[in-house]
Write a protein that holds these residues in place. Sequence first.
Motif, PDB file in Angstrom:
ATOM      1  N   ALA A  15     -12.007 -18.200  52.706  1.00  0.00           N
ATOM      2  CA  ALA A  15     -11.003 -18.207  53.779  1.00  0.00           C
ATOM      3  C   ALA A  15     -10.133 -19.450  53.703  1.00  0.00           C
ATOM      4  N   ALA A  16     -10.743 -20.590  53.404  1.00  0.00           N
ATOM      5  CA  ALA A  16      -9.984 -21.841  53.285  1.00  0.00           C
ATOM      6  C   ALA A  16      -8.983 -21.764  52.137  1.00  0.00           C
ATOM      7  N   LEU A  17      -9.368 -21.131  51.037  1.00  0.00           N
ATOM      8  CA  LEU A  17      -8.446 -20.948  49.911  1.00  0.00           C
ATOM      9  C   LEU A  17      -7.294 -20.022  50.295  1.00  0.00           C
ATOM     10  N   LEU A  18      -7.597 -18.953  51.007  1.00  0.00           N
ATOM     11  CA  LEU A  18      -6.546 -18.023  51.445  1.00  0.00           C
ATOM     12  C   LEU A  18      -5.533 -18.718  52.349  1.00  0.00           C
ATOM     13  N   LYS A  22      -4.285 -19.137  43.290  1.00  0.00           N
ATOM     14  CA  LYS A  22      -4.506 -17.713  43.020  1.00  0.00           C
ATOM     15  C   LYS A  22      -5.624 -17.531  41.999  1.00  0.00           C
ATOM     16  N   GLN A  23      -5.632 -18.370  40.956  1.00  0.00           N
ATOM     17  CA  GLN A  23      -6.712 -18.308  39.976  1.00  0.00           C
ATOM     18  C   GLN A  23      -8.057 -18.623  40.624  1.00  0.00           C
ATOM     19  N   SER A  24      -8.041 -19.589  41.523  1.00  0.00           N
ATOM     20  CA  SER A  24      -9.273 -19.979  42.209  1.00  0.00           C
ATOM     21  C   SER A  24      -9.824 -18.828  43.053  1.00  0.00           C
ATOM     22  N   LEU A  25      -8.939 -18.139  43.757  1.00  0.00           N
ATOM     23  CA  LEU A  25      -9.373 -17.000  44.563  1.00  0.00           C
ATOM     24  C   LEU A  25      -9.925 -15.891  43.684  1.00  0.00           C
ATOM     25  N   GLY A  26      -9.275 -15.647  42.554  1.00  0.00           N
ATOM     26  CA  GLY A  26      -9.769 -14.639  41.619  1.00  0.00           C
ATOM     27  C   GLY A  26     -11.153 -14.985  41.108  1.00  0.00           C
ATOM     28  N   GLU A  27     -11.370 -16.260  40.804  1.00  0.00           N
ATOM     29  CA  GLU A  27     -12.677 -16.709  40.335  1.00  0.00           C
ATOM     30  C   GLU A  27     -13.725 -16.591  41.445  1.00  0.00           C
ATOM     31  N   MET A  28     -13.320 -16.894  42.668  1.00  0.00           N
ATOM     32  CA  MET A  28     -14.235 -16.800  43.806  1.00  0.00           C
ATOM     33  C   MET A  28     -14.693 -15.353  44.016  1.00  0.00           C
ATOM     34  N   GLU A  29     -13.801 -14.401  43.762  1.00  0.00           N
ATOM     35  CA  GLU A  29     -14.144 -12.997  43.957  1.00  0.00           C
ATOM     36  C   GLU A  29     -15.098 -12.491  42.880  1.00  0.00           C
ATOM     37  N   LEU A  32      -4.926 -28.698  53.938  1.00  0.00           N
ATOM     38  CA  LEU A  32      -5.631 -27.423  53.847  1.00  0.00           C
ATOM     39  C   LEU A  32      -6.331 -27.281  52.491  1.00  0.00           C
ATOM     40  N   THR A  33      -5.647 -27.717  51.435  1.00  0.00           N
ATOM     41  CA  THR A  33      -6.234 -27.631  50.091  1.00  0.00           C
ATOM     42  C   THR A  33      -7.412 -28.583  49.952  1.00  0.00           C
ATOM     43  N   SER A  34      -7.291 -29.772  50.535  1.00  0.00           N
ATOM     44  CA  SER A  34      -8.391 -30.732  50.530  1.00  0.00           C
ATOM     45  C   SER A  34      -9.625 -30.154  51.217  1.00  0.00           C
ATOM     46  N   ASN A  35      -9.417 -29.489  52.346  1.00  0.00           N
ATOM     47  CA  ASN A  35     -10.534 -28.881  53.067  1.00  0.00           C
ATOM     48  C   ASN A  35     -11.188 -27.777  52.242  1.00  0.00           C
ATOM     49  N   ALA A  36     -10.355 -26.956  51.580  1.00  0.00           N
ATOM     50  CA  ALA A  36     -10.905 -25.894  50.724  1.00  0.00           C
ATOM     51  C   ALA A  36     -11.757 -26.484  49.610  1.00  0.00           C
TER      52      ALA A  36
END
Length: 391
Positions: A74-77, A124-131, A186-190
Amino acid sequence: MASSPSLVVFFSLMTLMGTLVSATAAASPSADIEASTNFIVTSCRATLYPRVCLHSLVKFASQIQSSPRELARAALLVSLAKARSTLARMSELEAIAMGRLSHEEVGAMKDCVENVADSIDMLKQSLGEMENLSQKQWGLEMNDLQTWVSAALTNADTCADGFAGEAMNGPVKETVRASILTMAQLTSNALDFINKISVIILSVTILTITNLELAYGYTMFNQTQNSTEFIRASCNVTLYPNLCFKSLEHFANMVDSSSMNLAHAALAVSLVHLDQALVIISRMRFMAISAGEAGALRDCIDNLADSVDEMQRSMREFRRLGSGAGNLRFQISNIQTWVSAALTDEDTCFDDFDGVDGSITFTVRRMMRKIERLTSNSLALFNKFADDMIH
């Protein structure tokens, strides 16, 4: 390749936790939302920007529940959405104010647009990897996540730095920097939440390395106050006590107020971080832009490989201590020699980038600075244990 036993245990426990959370949700939705909100509040307190964190994530309580993985996702989104809106706003400003911008502002705006666009790609790459996290490649995938989100954060900082100085003062600067600041927070928190997941995996890995049993139900986190305070007091003999305590407090139950267990865990922490660094920096060879970067990376990788080997020797020798298989003083001397050599190799890797500019240098040096300090701390804790053991 088969999954390591420690990661199988980790995924099994994560699956169990997810099942329990789902069951609770079915039984009492309102109670689950409250529990999830409390989980988010507690998690956000550990970030650098807790208010921004809570404001941006509390709306996702039903989705996050009490899952560290869903929290990070969610933080990444949220970070990605802000990056996209920032890019759109900057492109709009660039088109509207182009004729009124100074030469410096035009250059800073173009560079900033490129940096934010790069950040969007990395998020976007990070979210793809998370999935698509898997048991077999969990460690490598976590390294990718940490690297990409760190790079996205660096790009945001670079964009903000481009508008520094009095020559840039004006409404455009204020608008851009305000958007970039929120995006960076926000990115730091993610990144904090991704690092938290990595700590859990690291804990399981270290318990496997040290041949200590992982009891069912995360007993490694059932910290006793006495053992935690023992770690805090012991870390005072190191050069970096705050880092020492932060890196070892998760193993309070395992350490059990034993200087031997503490030294063993400290060596394992250093070794695991070294392994991770070697994987990440080896991949950077293909990102080198200049001959200077390529040469520094090549030399650094060689030094890190030597450092990993020396720490592995130290761990093997540690397991033989007190077993009667060799002279005790000689074994202690071997460990001290190898850990000292590993520290020297790590320092040489850091120095390999002297006079080499660029984002790779910044990333490697930041990584190596932490590893040097972890290894220095492990040597100090081992020396304390060895001194107590001999005398």
